[in-house]
Motif scaffolding. Structure first.
Motif, mmCIF file in Angstrom:
data_model
loop_
_atom_site.group_PDB
_atom_site.id
_atom_site.type_symbol
_atom_site.label_atom_id
_atom_site.label_comp_id
_atom_site.label_asym_id
_atom_site.label_seq_id
_atom_site.Cartn_x
_atom_site.Cartn_y
_atom_site.Cartn_z
ATOM 1 N N PHE A 1 1.214 -1.226 -0.428
ATOM 2 C CA PHE A 1 0.336 0.243 0.192
ATOM 3 C C PHE A 1 0.757 1.277 -0.236
ATOM 4 N N VAL A 2 0.625 2.055 -0.985
ATOM 5 C CA VAL A 2 1.074 3.881 -1.026
ATOM 6 C C VAL A 2 0.418 4.262 -0.831
ATOM 7 N N VAL A 3 1.098 5.749 -0.184
ATOM 8 C CA VAL A 3 0.273 7.357 -0.849
ATOM 9 C C VAL A 3 0.258 7.279 -1.442
ATOM 10 N N HIS A 4 -0.816 7.893 -2.518
ATOM 11 C CA HIS A 4 -0.752 8.423 -3.738
ATOM 12 C C HIS A 4 -0.825 9.939 -3.225
ATOM 13 N N SER A 5 -2.213 10.532 -2.690
ATOM 14 C CA SER A 5 -2.060 11.875 -1.508
ATOM 15 C C SER A 5 -2.817 11.930 -0.780
ATOM 16 N N SER A 6 -2.505 13.033 0.250
ATOM 17 C CA SER A 6 -2.975 13.124 1.082
ATOM 18 C C SER A 6 -2.835 14.799 1.462
ATOM 19 N N GLU A 7 -3.966 15.094 2.489
ATOM 20 C CA GLU A 7 -3.808 16.193 2.978
ATOM 21 C C GLU A 7 -4.460 16.270 3.882
ATOM 22 N N ALA A 8 -3.883 17.981 4.785
ATOM 23 C CA ALA A 8 -4.584 18.045 6.640
ATOM 24 C C ALA A 8 -4.775 19.171 6.967
ATOM 25 N N ARG A 9 -5.547 18.976 7.996
ATOM 26 C CA ARG A 9 -5.877 20.416 9.051
ATOM 27 C C ARG A 9 -5.576 20.432 9.694
ATOM 28 N N TYR A 10 -5.006 21.448 10.424
ATOM 29 C CA TYR A 10 -3.712 21.788 11.761
ATOM 30 C C TYR A 10 -4.852 22.726 12.330
ATOM 31 N N PHE A 11 -4.996 22.093 14.063
ATOM 32 C CA PHE A 11 -6.159 23.051 14.541
ATOM 33 C C PHE A 11 -5.658 23.284 16.089
ATOM 34 N N ALA A 12 -4.479 22.446 16.268
ATOM 35 C CA ALA A 12 -4.007 22.911 17.355
ATOM 36 C C ALA A 12 -3.305 21.928 18.017
ATOM 37 N N PRO A 13 -1.589 22.191 18.704
ATOM 38 C CA PRO A 13 -0.874 22.186 19.059
ATOM 39 C C PRO A 13 -0.595 20.595 19.244
ATOM 40 N N ALA A 14 -0.108 19.547 18.524
ATOM 41 C CA ALA A 14 0.427 18.403 20.485
ATOM 42 C C ALA A 14 1.496 18.875 21.052
ATOM 43 N N ARG A 15 2.192 18.220 22.325
ATOM 44 C CA ARG A 15 3.196 18.418 22.801
ATOM 45 C C ARG A 15 4.263 17.136 22.843
ATOM 46 N N LEU A 16 5.401 17.742 24.201
ATOM 47 C CA LEU A 16 5.889 16.093 24.345
ATOM 48 C C LEU A 16 5.377 16.240 25.430
ATOM 49 N N ASP A 17 5.159 14.483 25.274
ATOM 50 C CA ASP A 17 4.506 13.534 26.246
ATOM 51 C C ASP A 17 2.866 13.705 26.069
ATOM 52 N N ASP A 18 2.525 14.695 25.324
ATOM 53 C CA ASP A 18 0.603 14.157 25.382
ATOM 54 C C ASP A 18 0.683 12.804 24.742
ATOM 55 N N LEU B 1 -5.130 8.804 0.678
ATOM 56 C CA LEU B 1 -5.741 7.796 -0.270
ATOM 57 C C LEU B 1 -4.330 7.103 -0.541
ATOM 58 N N VAL B 2 -4.806 6.197 0.161
ATOM 59 C CA VAL B 2 -3.754 4.888 0.063
ATOM 60 C C VAL B 2 -4.141 3.698 -1.374
ATOM 61 N N ALA B 3 -3.140 3.442 -1.847
ATOM 62 C CA ALA B 3 -3.150 2.491 -3.705
ATOM 63 C C ALA B 3 -2.091 1.426 -3.533
ATOM 64 N N CYS B 4 -3.448 0.326 -3.559
ATOM 65 C CA CYS B 4 -2.932 -0.831 -3.924
ATOM 66 C C CYS B 4 -1.543 -1.546 -5.403
ATOM 67 N N VAL B 5 -1.153 -1.446 -4.719
ATOM 68 C CA VAL B 5 0.148 -2.448 -5.698
ATOM 69 C C VAL B 5 0.903 -3.232 -5.562
ATOM 70 N N ARG B 6 1.239 -3.374 -7.108
ATOM 71 C CA ARG B 6 2.113 -5.083 -6.957
ATOM 72 C C ARG B 6 3.552 -4.709 -6.095
ATOM 73 N N ALA B 7 3.910 -5.915 -5.666
ATOM 74 C CA ALA B 7 4.965 -5.260 -5.016
ATOM 75 C C ALA B 7 6.334 -5.507 -5.729
ATOM 76 N N ASP B 8 6.193 -5.804 -6.764
ATOM 77 C CA ASP B 8 7.320 -6.175 -7.979
ATOM 78 C C ASP B 8 7.440 -4.871 -8.907
ATOM 79 N N SER B 9 6.495 -4.984 -9.540
ATOM 80 C CA SER B 9 6.124 -3.407 -10.359
ATOM 81 C C SER B 9 5.576 -2.677 -9.762
ATOM 82 N N LEU B 10 5.190 -1.918 -9.365
ATOM 83 C CA LEU B 10 4.200 -1.338 -8.034
ATOM 84 C C LEU B 10 3.506 -0.659 -8.515
#
Length: 148
Positions: A62-79, A116-125
């Protein structure tokens, strides 16, 4: 095809370590994608499909084809974080996850994304169909997994 309607999303718990943060102790933005990757991997494992076994036995990745992210608040050390991995779209050779990263202490939404994650052949992608047993498990997460 829609998947998992009415089912609670899978939740992966993880902790913020020093290596995840910048000099100010705040999680570096790209590390949220790492947390999401781990949740997707653990989601598959919980359904009975370890990625290492899929690569060897089924000769698929499984390989990542594309991603999108929105950030709302920070996570901090030890959270402690709660990272969801909900399949919101399941196609012949790909699947889309809706994911959230929340702080466990107060359930604050820190980051939300779609991957979005794509399923690919391990040998040829080259694209390949998601195996039927995995498709069924992803579409119906309440049923017994491949490992049961």
């Amino acid at each position: 095809m829609r998947a998992q309607s009415g089912v609670s999303p899978f939740i992966h718990r993880c902790r913020v370590y020093y290596e995840d943060t910048d000099a100010g102790g705040i999680v570096y933005y790209v590390n949220y994608l790492k947390f999401m990757e781990r949740a997707r991997t653990e989601r598959l494992r919980a359904l009975g499909f370890a990625q290492s076994r899929l690569a060897e036995g089924e000769s698929l990745l499984f390989v990542v084809h594309s991603s999108e992210a929105r950030y709302f608040a920070p996570a901090r050390l030890d959270d402690e974080l709660l990272v969801s991995a909900e399949v919101c779209e399941l196609n012949r050779a790909s699947l889309r996850f809706h994911q959230q990263v929340r702080r466990a202490a107060d359930d604050a939404l820190l980051c939300e994304g779609r991957v979005l994650v794509a399923c690919v052949r391990a040998d040829s992608l080259k694209p390949r169909a998601i195996p039927e047993a995995l498709r069924v498990a992803l579409a119906n997460p309440g049923l017994p997994s491949a490992g049961e």
